[in-house]
Design a protein around this motif. Structure first.
Motif, mmCIF file in Angstrom:
data_model
loop_
_atom_site.group_PDB
_atom_site.id
_atom_site.type_symbol
_atom_site.label_atom_id
_atom_site.label_comp_id
_atom_site.label_asym_id
_atom_site.label_seq_id
_atom_site.Cartn_x
_atom_site.Cartn_y
_atom_site.Cartn_z
ATOM 1 N N VAL A 164 0.839 -1.197 0.000
ATOM 2 C CA VAL A 164 0.000 0.000 0.000
ATOM 3 C C VAL A 164 0.880 1.255 0.000
ATOM 4 N N GLY A 165 2.121 1.099 0.489
ATOM 5 C CA GLY A 165 3.061 2.225 0.531
ATOM 6 C C GLY A 165 3.477 2.718 -0.835
ATOM 7 N N ILE A 166 3.319 1.869 -1.878
ATOM 8 C CA ILE A 166 3.649 2.310 -3.242
ATOM 9 C C ILE A 166 2.383 2.325 -4.103
ATOM 10 N N ALA A 167 1.236 2.390 -3.425
ATOM 11 C CA ALA A 167 -0.070 2.543 -4.085
ATOM 12 C C ALA A 167 -0.462 1.354 -4.955
ATOM 13 N N LEU A 168 -0.025 0.155 -4.582
ATOM 14 C CA LEU A 168 -0.514 -1.036 -5.275
ATOM 15 C C LEU A 168 -1.998 -1.194 -4.932
ATOM 16 N N PRO A 169 -2.868 -1.353 -5.927
ATOM 17 C CA PRO A 169 -4.314 -1.427 -5.637
ATOM 18 C C PRO A 169 -4.734 -2.781 -5.074
ATOM 19 N N GLU A 170 -4.087 -3.185 -3.959
ATOM 20 C CA GLU A 170 -4.434 -4.462 -3.330
ATOM 21 C C GLU A 170 -5.538 -4.243 -2.303
ATOM 22 N N LEU A 171 -5.815 -5.263 -1.523
ATOM 23 C CA LEU A 171 -6.980 -5.246 -0.634
ATOM 24 C C LEU A 171 -6.954 -4.088 0.358
ATOM 25 N N MET A 172 -5.855 -3.906 1.090
ATOM 26 C CA MET A 172 -5.805 -2.845 2.096
ATOM 27 C C MET A 172 -5.850 -1.459 1.451
ATOM 28 N N HIS A 173 -5.239 -1.319 0.289
ATOM 29 C CA HIS A 173 -5.279 -0.043 -0.436
ATOM 30 C C HIS A 173 -6.721 0.324 -0.763
ATOM 31 N N ASN A 174 -7.459 -0.638 -1.312
ATOM 32 C CA ASN A 174 -8.849 -0.377 -1.675
ATOM 33 C C ASN A 174 -9.729 -0.174 -0.446
ATOM 34 N N ALA A 175 -9.419 -0.901 0.633
ATOM 35 C CA ALA A 175 -10.178 -0.717 1.877
ATOM 36 C C ALA A 175 -9.974 0.692 2.430
ATOM 37 N N ASN A 176 -8.753 1.181 2.367
ATOM 38 C CA ASN A 176 -8.473 2.539 2.836
ATOM 39 C C ASN A 176 -9.245 3.584 2.037
ATOM 40 N N ILE A 177 -9.373 3.354 0.737
ATOM 41 C CA ILE A 177 -10.118 4.294 -0.107
ATOM 42 C C ILE A 177 -11.595 4.305 0.280
ATOM 43 N N VAL A 178 -12.164 3.120 0.494
ATOM 44 C CA VAL A 178 -13.577 3.027 0.883
ATOM 45 C C VAL A 178 -13.815 3.722 2.209
#
Length: 216
Positions: A164-178
């Motif tokens: 998520v630190g390099i903005a990979l659109p994985e699960l935690m990245h998308n959860a943070n956006i939601v």
């Protein structure tokens, strides 16, 4: 807690898209790291002159670096020397390199755990080093490697969240956006994320137990 606002079709679909990326990165990295780790661990066990010492230095160096640093290095430092892997492949390479170092230690320890008396008996019966490794050491060492190997695979799956630190659109990245769009959905969304991680990791642990039972 806004369960209704959290569990919309759009949000759940967005989380599943992130989960797919998580699984994709994890399983590709697992496959690569397993091959590299097995080769590295076996070469270190065989004590190949010079090569074994060089691999030992490389493994210790990587094992003592934070994974997040390796992720940042592959994403931001490598492009400075003309190697631009992109976010997805930077994540895969970083995770594979880090995990290969861990797996190599598991493999080396598993091979070293085989009773030396059996190795000496195999050599005295006429088997050379390679055949002794293949027929005597590997089958026994593999039984002891299964639990720690699966533990490493589970750790790798969870470690994908560091991308998520390099903005990979994985699960935690998308959860943070939601959650960023609706802070009241934090607990419901994180509950879904926890279930997703748990299901995959629990399946891996069940596979590990079955493999152990078959090899017993």
């Amino acid at each position: 807690m806004d369960f209704k606002g959290a569990y919309t079709t759009a949000n759940l679909k967005f989380l599943l898209e992130g989960f797919y990326v998580t699984l994709e990165v994890a399983f590709i990295a697992i496959a690569i790291s397993f091959v590299i780790g097995c080769v590295t661990g076996t070469l270190r066990y065989a004590k190949v002159p010079v090569l074994s010492q060089a691999l030992a230095f490389e493994v210790e160096l990587i094992r003592n670096l934070p994974l997040l640093l390796i992720i940042f290095f592959t994403r931001f430092a490598l492009p400075e020397v003309g190697i631009n892997l992109g976010t997805l492949y930077s994540s895969i390479v970083a995770l594979a390199v880090f995990e290969a170092a861990m797996i190599s230690e598991v493999v080396r320890s598993g091979l070293n755990s085989v009773d030396k008396g059996q190795i000496e008996a195999a050599r005295s019966s006429g088997l050379n080093g390679a055949r002794t490794l293949w027929h005597i050491v590997l089958p026994q060492g593999l039984r002891r490697m299964v639990p720690p190997l699966v533990s490493q695979f589970i750790s790798l799956l969870k470690d994908t969240s560091l991308a998520v630190g390099i903005a990979l659109p994985e699960l935690m990245h998308n959860a943070n956006i939601v959650v960023g769009h609706n802070y009241n959905s934090a607990i419901p969304i994180l509950m879904v994320v926890a279930v997703m991680y748990f299901v995959v990791n629990y399946i891996l642990s069940l596979v590990s137990r079955r493999l152990e039972n078959r090899m017993a």
